[in-house]
Design an enzyme around this catalytic site. Structure first.
Site, PDB file in Angstrom:
ATOM      1  CG  HIS A   1      -7.678  -0.240   2.406  1.00  0.00           C
ATOM      2  ND1 HIS A   1      -8.315  -0.977   3.387  1.00  0.00           N
ATOM      3  CD2 HIS A   1      -6.663  -1.021   1.966  1.00  0.00           C
ATOM      4  CE1 HIS A   1      -7.693  -2.133   3.542  1.00  0.00           C
ATOM      5  NE2 HIS A   1      -6.682  -2.187   2.686  1.00  0.00           N
TER       6      HIS A   1
ATOM      7  CG  HIS B   1      -2.061  -1.026   1.088  1.00  0.00           C
ATOM      8  ND1 HIS B   1      -2.583  -1.472  -0.095  1.00  0.00           N
ATOM      9  CD2 HIS B   1      -2.736  -1.701   2.067  1.00  0.00           C
ATOM     10  CE1 HIS B   1      -3.533  -2.358   0.138  1.00  0.00           C
ATOM     11  NE2 HIS B   1      -3.641  -2.529   1.436  1.00  0.00           N
TER      12      HIS B   1
ATOM     13  CD  GLU C   1      -8.192  -3.199  -0.570  1.00  0.00           C
ATOM     14  OE1 GLU C   1      -7.013  -2.826  -0.648  1.00  0.00           O
ATOM     15  OE2 GLU C   1      -8.519  -4.221   0.046  1.00  0.00           O
TER      16      GLU C   1
END
Ligand code: GLA
Length: 368
Positions: free
Chosen positions: A196, A122, A333
């Protein structure tokens, strides 16, 4: 304060208040977007985090369907990316290493799974979820919105190039929350932005999401190894616990004997969406039977990571004072596939100077 009255007794528009101060003394604001039906989204310019999302159930009662915290300090202290914008790269890059135009690029990588190989997750240690974005309330065609801008400098978290990112959140009067992503760079760099948010359509803090009925328009998956890195294969989901072509409870097959479920501790995989062309197409529909709430996710992305909250462990105390436990929320996502920079057979995530990165995703709420 900024707003327009458009429905008797209702306020629609965008209002602003102070949310808190970061460790580096930057001020974070909280913006409330409200539509003509009283649906609202609260978003902070720290990480572009959606902190609250109020949508009606089948009796018209508003409920907060997004997991999150009441205070900025809680986000600073411990958040598994609750509600946040993710960048530069959603999900994992193996060993944080890839080759771009013949040069090896090294990104910070750590071991985020017990006993497994290190990876970059991420966007790194301080991804787009942990920075202050420049924010401005905006309106368009009756929708209230928030414009967020962030300049990610050359070398930030190891990535090449200055990347100028703009994200727009729009709350429409059709009860849609739309996210539009835009980026340009001055050197070739991977870009894979996503959102997210953890959802619980029964309401945040109301327990696990195993009874939610999931449908995913993806007949293939990018299976992972034990380090949760795609093997590079693209395999059909038919006949496996990953087949959500027909609406199926998240919990129905989650305990099945299956190597992929075992590697991830449940659902935490990228589905390859069955796309007919470019543009927004329905990726997933989630229905919560007790409240009747439905969330449809539309995107122009080729994939969606369905993550079932397997790492939630009760260490985060949510907005209504309840700990978020194992599988109390799920994420959808929308994205390009994880570890794309290391897989020539996946759609490219490399953005080059002169090109524009542009993608959108819509979360549409209704009831049955
Ligand atoms: C993503 C990943 C998960 C996990 C969460 C954050 O969804 O796929 O494995 O890292 O983010 O906890």
């Amino acid at each position: 304060m900024l707003g327009t009255a458009s429905h008797p007794g209702r306020f629609s528009g965008v209002s602003t208040r102070h949310f808190g101060t970061t460790k580096s003394n930057e001020s974070a604001q909280l913006f409330t977007l409200t539509n003509a039906h009283g649906v609202s989204a609260e978003i902070t310019n720290y990480g572009g985090i959606i902190t609250r999302l109020l949508v009606p159930d089948r009796d018209g009662r508003l409920g907060d369907v997004a997991l999150g915290y009441n205070t900025l300090d809680q986000y600073l202290a411990n958040s598994p990316y609750f509600g946040a914008l993710i960048g530069r790269f959603g999900n994992r890059i193996a060993h944080g290493r890839f080759t771009l135009d013949g040069r090896v690029v090294d990104l910070p990588a750590k071991n985020n799974l017990p006993g497994n190989i290190p990876c970059h997750l991420h966007g790194g240690n301080v991804g787009f979820d942990k920075v202050i974005w420049t924010a401005e309330p905006v309106t368009q065609h009756g929708a209230s919105g928030l414009q967020l801008k962030y300049l990610s400098k050359d070398g930030e978290e190891g990535y090449p190039g200055n990347l100028a990112v703009t994200v727009h959140y729009w709350l429409t009067n059709a009860n849609e929350l739309k996210v539009e992503y835009h980026a340009v760079t001055d050197r070739a760099t991977p870009v894979n932005l996503t959102q997210h948010s953890y959802f619980n359509l029964r309401g945040e803090g109301s327990g696990d999401v195993l009874g939610h009925i999931m449908q995913i328009n993806g007949s293939k998956l990018t299976p992972v190894n034990q380090g949760m890195i795609p093997t590079g294969l693209i395999t059909p989901v038919g006949g496996t616990p990953f087949d959500f072509a027909q609406p199926t409870a998240i919990g129905a097959r989650i305990g099945a004997q299956d190597e992929q479920l075992a590697f991830a501790g449940g659902y935490d995989h990228n589905w390859v969406l069955d796309r007919r062309g470019p543009g927004l197409e329905l990726a997933a529909t989630v229905y919560e039977p007790t409240t009747g709430r439905v969330m449809e996710v539309l995107t122009d992305e080729p994939g969606v990571q369905f993550y079932g909250g397997n790492f939630l462990d009760g260490s985060g105390i949510g907005k209504s004072g309840k700990p978020y436990q194992y599988r109390h929320g799920f994420c959808l996502e929308t994205q390009h596939y994880p570890d794309s920079p290391n897989h020539g057979n996946f759609p490219s995530t490399i953005l080059r100077p002169g090109e524009t990165y542009r993608t959108s995703t819509v979360y549409r709420f209704s009831t049955r």
